[in-house]
Write an enzyme that holds these catalytic residues in place. Structure first.
Site, short mmCIF file in Angstrom:
data_model
loop_
_atom_site.label_atom_id
_atom_site.label_comp_id
_atom_site.label_asym_id
_atom_site.label_seq_id
_atom_site.Cartn_x
_atom_site.Cartn_y
_atom_site.Cartn_z
N ARG A 158 7.58 -11.75 3.61
CA ARG A 158 8.85 -12.47 3.71
C ARG A 158 9.47 -12.47 2.31
O ARG A 158 8.85 -12.95 1.36
CB ARG A 158 8.57 -13.89 4.19
CG ARG A 158 9.81 -14.74 4.40
CD ARG A 158 9.41 -16.14 4.85
NE ARG A 158 10.57 -16.96 5.12
CZ ARG A 158 11.26 -17.62 4.21
NH1 ARG A 158 10.90 -17.55 2.93
NH2 ARG A 158 12.30 -18.35 4.54
N LYS B 107 8.27 -17.61 -5.56
CA LYS B 107 7.60 -18.92 -5.45
C LYS B 107 7.24 -19.50 -6.81
O LYS B 107 7.03 -18.77 -7.79
CB LYS B 107 6.34 -18.80 -4.59
CG LYS B 107 6.65 -18.60 -3.08
CD LYS B 107 6.65 -19.88 -2.29
CE LYS B 107 7.30 -19.75 -0.93
NZ LYS B 107 6.41 -19.30 0.12
N1 HH2 Z 1 8.41 -20.00 2.54
C1 HH2 Z 1 9.59 -20.63 2.60
C2 HH2 Z 1 10.22 -20.87 3.84
N2 HH2 Z 1 9.66 -20.42 4.99
N3 HH2 Z 1 7.91 -19.29 6.09
C3 HH2 Z 1 6.73 -18.65 6.06
N4 HH2 Z 1 6.16 -18.22 7.18
N5 HH2 Z 1 6.07 -18.43 4.86
C4 HH2 Z 1 6.58 -18.86 3.67
O1 HH2 Z 1 5.92 -18.66 2.63
C5 HH2 Z 1 7.84 -19.55 3.69
C6 HH2 Z 1 8.48 -19.75 4.94
C7 HH2 Z 1 10.26 -21.10 1.35
O2 HH2 Z 1 11.21 -20.15 0.91
P1 HH2 Z 1 12.79 -20.30 1.10
O3 HH2 Z 1 13.13 -20.26 2.56
O4 HH2 Z 1 13.51 -19.31 0.27
O5 HH2 Z 1 13.11 -21.70 0.48
P2 HH2 Z 1 13.59 -23.06 1.11
O6 HH2 Z 1 12.46 -23.56 1.96
O7 HH2 Z 1 13.87 -23.92 -0.06
O8 HH2 Z 1 14.80 -22.80 1.96
#
Ligand code: HH2
Length: 299
Positions: free
Chosen positions: A272, A238
């Site tokens: 996660r 993050k």
């Molecule tokens: N962070 C992201 C996406 N989904 N879900 C939960 N429950 N908690 C989180 O902290 C969270 C989440 C962001 O990460 P990522 O999926 O890698 O990125 P992007 O949203 O750009 O696809």
């Protein structure tokens, strides 16, 4: 019997459960690792890597082999300023991956979506958990789908919307405000037919939070034990890790793991992550040290 399990989950010793369709996790237990599968062209750290369906499936199988306890499959990036994805396109991205994995892996599949229709289709295709980053604003439509399916549900806190959430996040006391949100959501979920035993809570690091808010949330994790539900954190790569350490997205693993060890020590039970091997090792090491210090087998 239910009274015996509805007990302290975060940082406490008594057992509680999380149920997601045919899966039941009993806590305390070694922390669960949720591997991220982004079937997107634009996710903040791995956009485009697994947009191709075959690659997404191959990546998912690798994450399970590396020790992931849950797979979280998403078709829409939620990074600040990301373009919203239409329902049909999101379904086109995630459904074939979920269908292909449902018969091939024995870990629960989670769908990372805030659209009730996508959640319903994913549950019909074999998912067991809905990871709802928009639990802050979802009306009962999403919760009704979760209730119908007997699915597990991750209620994440977010201030604002992905497009603008990082412009000027503002809190009086972020830990207390997120706690009030959790309390309110647990009540609304129960009313919609989703009992607390199906719910995991996530403070939503980076979702409408400035650096100091993320640090306050991590420092204040113990305050959530009163809610008696397992906590999930998405620390992985993050931007607050990058801001604190002055590193770009490719250099955030060490900071992520330091915060992971801290959060585990504070009782967080689900993580996660994009980096399953390193996260599993960090958690097992932390758990061994905590157990040694407390002369107990589990935290
Ligand atoms: N962070 C992201 C996406 N989904 N879900 C939960 N429950 N908690 C989180 O902290 C969270 C989440 C962001 O990460 P990522 O999926 O890698 O990125 P992007 O949203 O750009 O696809």
């Amino acid at each position: 019997m239910e009274g015996a399990i509805a007990n302290v989950c975060v940082g406490g010793k008594a057992a509680c459960v999380w149920m997601a369709r045919q899966f039941t996790f009993v806590f305390p237990r070694p922390a669960l690792v949720m591997g991220v599968v982004n079937v997107t062209p634009d996710s903040f750290s791995d956009g485009g890597h697994f947009f191709d369906r075959a690659r997404a499936i191959e990546h998912s199988l690798r994450l399970v082999a590396e020790g992931a306890d849950i797979l979280d499959i998403g078709g829409e990036s939620t990074r600040p300023g990301a373009e919203p994805v239409g329902e049909a396109e999101e379904l086109r991205r995630v459904l074939p991956v979920i269908e292909a994995l449902a018969g091939r892996v024995n870990v629960p599949l989670s769908v990372d979506t805030c659209k009730p229709t996508v959640a319903r289709a994913a549950l019909a295709a074999g998912a067991s958990i809905v990871n709802d980053i928009a639990a802050s604003r979802s009306g009962p439509a999403m919760w009704e789908k979760v209730a119908e399916a007997g699915a597990g549900y991750i209620a994440m806190h977010m201030q604002g919307e992905p497009a603008t959430m990082q412009a000027a996040p503002c809190y009086g006391d972020v830990v207390e405000e997120v706690k009030a949100f959790f309390h309110d959501r647990l009540g609304k979920l129960e009313a919609a037919g989703v009992p607390a035993e199906r719910v995991v809570l996530d403070p939503g690091l980076g979702f409408g939070k400035a650096l100091e808010h993320n640090l306050d949330l991590l420092a204040g994790l113990a305050g959530y034990s009163i809610l008696r539900r397992p906590l999930l954190l998405g620390i992985s790569r993050k931007s607050f890790v990058g801001k604190l350490l002055g590193v770009d997205v490719t250099q955030r693993l060490s900071g992520t793991l330091a915060a992971t060890a801290w959060a585990r020590r504070e009782g967080v039970q689900l993580f996660r992550t994009h980096d399953v091997v390193a996260t599993v090792q960090t958690l097992r090491m932390t758990e061994a040290l905590v157990a040694r210090r407390q002369n107990e087998s589990e935290v």
